[in-house]
Write an enzyme that holds these catalytic residues in place. Structure first.
Site, PDB file in Angstrom:
ATOM      1  N   GLU A  44      36.155 -16.406  26.050  1.00 37.63           N
ATOM      2  CA  GLU A  44      36.744 -17.439  26.911  1.00 37.63           C
ATOM      3  C   GLU A  44      38.259 -17.428  26.746  1.00 37.63           C
ATOM      4  O   GLU A  44      38.782 -17.025  25.699  1.00 37.63           O
ATOM      5  CB  GLU A  44      36.173 -18.808  26.495  1.00 37.63           C
ATOM      6  CG  GLU A  44      36.731 -19.970  27.318  1.00 37.63           C
ATOM      7  CD  GLU A  44      35.910 -21.248  27.201  1.00 37.63           C
ATOM      8  OE1 GLU A  44      35.057 -21.340  26.310  1.00 37.63           O
ATOM      9  OE2 GLU A  44      36.148 -22.162  28.027  1.00 37.63           O
ATOM     10  N   GLU A 193      28.169 -25.572  32.228  1.00 37.37           N
ATOM     11  CA  GLU A 193      28.002 -26.949  31.747  1.00 37.37           C
ATOM     12  C   GLU A 193      28.300 -27.947  32.865  1.00 37.37           C
ATOM     13  O   GLU A 193      29.151 -28.846  32.717  1.00 37.37           O
ATOM     14  CB  GLU A 193      28.838 -27.209  30.482  1.00 37.37           C
ATOM     15  CG  GLU A 193      28.364 -26.335  29.327  1.00 37.37           C
ATOM     16  CD  GLU A 193      28.856 -26.742  27.931  1.00 37.37           C
ATOM     17  OE1 GLU A 193      29.752 -27.590  27.819  1.00 37.37           O
ATOM     18  OE2 GLU A 193      28.311 -26.196  26.949  1.00 37.37           O
ATOM     19  N   GLU A 315      25.324 -19.821  25.294  1.00 37.23           N
ATOM     20  CA  GLU A 315      26.244 -20.277  24.245  1.00 37.23           C
ATOM     21  C   GLU A 315      25.408 -20.732  23.060  1.00 37.23           C
ATOM     22  O   GLU A 315      24.569 -21.635  23.196  1.00 37.23           O
ATOM     23  CB  GLU A 315      27.149 -21.414  24.736  1.00 37.23           C
ATOM     24  CG  GLU A 315      28.224 -20.938  25.686  1.00 37.23           C
ATOM     25  CD  GLU A 315      29.217 -22.019  26.088  1.00 37.23           C
ATOM     26  OE1 GLU A 315      29.509 -22.904  25.275  1.00 37.23           O
ATOM     27  OE2 GLU A 315      29.696 -21.955  27.242  1.00 37.23           O
TER      28      GLU A 315
HETATM   29  O1  AHR Z   1      32.432 -22.384  23.466  1.00 36.04           O
HETATM   30  C1  AHR Z   1      33.285 -23.482  23.546  1.00 36.04           C
HETATM   31  C2  AHR Z   1      32.885 -24.459  24.630  1.00 36.04           C
HETATM   32  O2  AHR Z   1      31.654 -25.027  24.331  1.00 36.04           O
HETATM   33  C3  AHR Z   1      32.686 -23.869  26.004  1.00 36.04           C
HETATM   34  O3  AHR Z   1      33.875 -23.743  26.706  1.00 36.04           O
HETATM   35  C4  AHR Z   1      31.788 -24.868  26.660  1.00 36.04           C
HETATM   36  O4  AHR Z   1      30.970 -24.298  27.630  1.00 36.04           O
HETATM   37  C5  AHR Z   1      31.016 -25.466  25.503  1.00 36.04           C
HETATM   38  O5  AHR Z   1      31.017 -26.841  25.534  1.00 36.04           O
END
Ligand code: AHR
Length: 511
Positions: A44, A193, A315
Site C-alpha cells: 500500500e 473495506e 488482509e
Molecule cells: O493494512 C493497513 C490498513 O488496514 C489498510 O489500509 C486497510 O484496508 C485496513 O484497515
C-alpha cells in the site's frame, strides 16, 4: 549396563506413551489444490512500504535498483515465490486516482495521503511502475479499484488502460506512455473495506455499488476478470451474507475478508517488548481465523454450494504499536518469533480450508505491519515471517492432504489454546510436506503422526525457532533467526515421531 539401557528404553517409551498430540494424515480423495495465491502479499502507499521501501527512485545511486525498484528486494521476493501482489491499498485505494500516476513523472500532480500520516504523495510510483514490478517478480498484480471516491468511468478506464489490446483512447494513452502490450491484469478488487475507510457503506448499498462497478469492468482479450468484493471486517457475518445473496455470482469471483491478530485496538501493545499475556492474546486472535473461515464459508456454502466464489483473505497479520520514534501513521513494526507463529498457524488454517480460500494477502510486504522485509537505507533484512513464508511455499499448488489433529493445550492463566497446528500436502513430484507449529513458549510437544497407506521411507526438514519469543532480526544482526536443518523427526513404518521445541515452526519433507 543392560539394566540402564532397559530403564532408558522404558523412559523413552513412556514419554511417547503419554504424548497426547496425534496427527493423522490421509491421502485425499477430493483433490483440493492449495492455490499458490494463498501466499499473496500487499503493498500500500502507506509509510515506507512503497517510497523508501520498494521504490527508492530512479536517481538513487546508493541502493542498486532498476527503474527505482531496489534489486535486493526483488531477489528476496522471488525466492519467496510471491504469487500475487495487491496494490495500491488498503484505505489508500479509495482515495487513489490512477491517472495521477501515469505519464512523465515530473508532471504528475501530487495529493495528500489522508489515511496514512497526511504526507504528500508525488505519484512517482504509479501503474506502470507497479505492473512492471509484478512482471519482474513473476507475480500476478491484484489492483484495488477506487469505489469510495472514484467513479465507474474511472475504474472502467483503468481496466481498459492496462488490459485493452486494440485501439482505444485508453490503450493509445498507455502506448504513448511507453507500454505497447497490455498487462492483462486478472485480479481486481472493487473497493476496499467499504464498511469503513472505503465509504462507511451498509452492505446492501455496497452490494448495489458493486453490481454497478463490476458491470462496467470489461473482460477482455479472451480472459475473464477475477472481481473481488470488499469483504467483511472479521466476524461481520451479515456482510458476507448480504454480498453472497445480493450480488449475481457471474459478477463475483471472490469475496474478501480482513482479520488482524489484534487483542485491543486502543492498546495494541509493543511489537518486541511484549509479555506472555500479550503473546497469548495475539495467538488467540490468530487462531480465531479458523472460526472466521468456518463461519464465513458456511454462509457462502448456502448460496454457492459448489464453492465457485473464493474467500479471499486479502488482509491478515499482526498489528502492534509502531516502533518508538517512528511516525504513528506509518505502521512500522518489528517482527519476532510471535509473528512467525501467526504466519505458521494462519497458513495452516488457509491450507486446511483450501477448498474455499483460494487467495490471501499478508499485510504488508515491506516496512508496514507484519512485513516479510524491513529496510533501512542500503540495508535490508528478512523477518521471521519471511522465513515461514519461504519454508511453507512448498505447499503452493500442491494437493491438500486432510489432517486430523489431537493436540495438547497451551495453558495460560485460566485460558487455553491448542498448542499444535498442522497441515499437509503432496506436490506434483510426489513429495509430501507437513507443516507443524508449536505455539507453546515453554513446553516441547511430542507428536505421533499416522501415515497409513502412504508408503513413505525418508524424512527431512527445517525448523525456525529462537531462544525467546521476543527475538528478532536487526540490521546489525540480520541472521539471528533463520531456518536450520531439523533433526527431531524419525520415521518407522507408517509412523512418524516428531519432537517440536517450544515456539517453533517446522516443515517436513517425506518421500
Ligand atoms: O493494512 C493497513 C490498513 O488496514 C489498510 O489500509 C486497510 O484496508 C485496513 O484497515
Amino acid at each position: 549396563m543392560k539394566k540402564a539401557l532397559t530403564t532408558l528404553a522404558c523412559a523413552l517409551v513412556s514419554s511417547w506413551a503419554v504424548a497426547q498430540n496425534q496427527l493423522t494424515i490421509s491421502t485425499s480423495s477430493e483433490n483440493v489444490i492449495i492455490d499458490k495465491h494463498i501466499y499473496g502479499h500487499f503493498a500500500e502507499h502507506l509509510g515506507r512500504c512503497i517510497y523508501d521501501g520498494i521504490y527508492v527512485g530512479e536517481k538513487n545511486t546508493k541502493i542498486p535498483n532498476q527503474k527505482g525498484i531496489r534489486n535486493d528486494l526483488v531477489d528476496a521476493l522471488k525466492k519467496l515465490k510471491i504469487p500475487n501482489l495487491r496494490w495500491p491499498g488498503g484505505c489508500f485505494a479509495d482515495t487513489y486516482h490512477w491517472k495521477d500516476g501515469i505519464g512523465p513523472k515530473g508532471k504528475r500532480p501530487s495529493m495528500v495521503n489522508t489515511w496514512w500520516g497526511g504526507v504528500t504523495e508525488d505519484n512517482s510510483f504509479g501503474t506502470h511502475d507497479f505492473l512492471d514490478l509484478c512482471e519482474r517478480l513473476g507475480a500476478e498484480p491484484y489492483l484495488a479499484g477506487n469505489v469510495g471516491s472514484g467513479t465507474v468511468q474511472e475504474l472502467t478506464e483503468w481496466v481498459q488502460y492496462v488490459n485493452f489490446e486494440g485501439k482505444s483512447p485508453m490503450s493509445n494513452l498507455r502506448q504513448e506512455n511507453g507500454r505497447a502490450k497490455p498487462w492483462n491484469v486478472k485480479y481486481w478488487g472493487v473497493g476496499n473495506e467499504a464498511w469503513g475507510c472505503g465509504g462507511n457503506m451498509k452492505p446492501e448499498y455496497y452490494a448495489n455499488e458493486y453490481r454497478k462497478y463490476a458491470t462496467f469492468m470489461p473482460d477482455g482479450n479472451g480472459a475473464k476478470l477475477f472481481r473481488i468484493a470488499s469483504g467483511a471486517n472479521s466476524a461481520d457475518y451479515n456482510w458476507t451474507e448480504v454480498l453472497m445473496r445480493d450480488i449475481p455470482h457471474e459478477l463475483l469471483a471472490g469475496v474478501a475478508l480482513h482479520h488482524y491478530s489484534v487483542t485491543n485496538w486502543q492498546k495494541k501493545g509493543p511489537s518486541t517488548e511484549f509479555d506472555e499475556k500479550q503473546y497469548f492474546g495475539t495467538m488467540k486472535q490468530a487462531l480465531f481465523m479458523e472460526e472466521l473461515v468456518q463461519k464465513h464459508s458456511a454462509i457462502m456454502d448456502k448460496y454457492d454450494p459448489k464453492k465457485k466464489v473464493a474467500l479471499v483473505v486479502d488482509e491478515w497479520g499482526g498489528w502492534y504499536e509502531v516502533e518508538p520514534g517512528t511516525n504513528p501513521g506509518f505502521l512500522y513494526q518489528q517482527n519476532t518469533i510471535r509473528d512467525a507463529m501467526i504466519a505458521g498457524v494462519t497458513l495452516n488454517i488457509f491450507h486446511n480450508h483450501a477448498d474455499r480460500i483460494r487467495m490471501a494477502n499478508l499485510a504488508q510486504v515491506v516496512n508496514v505491519l507484519q512485513s516479510v522485509i524491513l529496510t533501512k537505507g542500503e540495508k535490508m533484512i528478512l523477518t521471521p515471517t519471511y522465513h515461514v513464508m519461504e519454508m511453507y511455499n512448498v505447499h503452493q499448488d500442491a494437493t491438500l492432504l486432510p489432517v486430523q489433529l489431537k493436540s495438547n493445550d497451551y495453558n495460560f492463566e485460566s485460558d487455553k489454546l491448542k498448542a499444535v497446528s498442522a497441515s499437509a500436502s503432496k506436490n506434483k513430484s510426489g513429495l509430501t510436506h507437513v507443516s507443524l507449529v508449536n505455539i507453546d513458549p515453554k513446553k516441547e510437544q511430542d507428536i505421533i503422526v499416522d501415515l497409513k497407506g502412504m508408503n513413505l521411507e525418508t524424512v527431512s526438514g527445517r525448523i525456525l525457532s529462537s531462544g525467546k519469543l521476543q527475538d528478532y532480526n536487526t540490521f546489525e544482526n540480520p541472521n539471528k533467526i533463520h531456518p536450520v536443518a531439523f533433526n527431531g523427526a524419525s520415521l518407522s513404518g507408517n509412523q512418524l515421531k516428531v519432537k517440536l521445541p517450544p515456539a517453533s515452526v517446522v516443515v517436513l519433507e517425506l518421500k
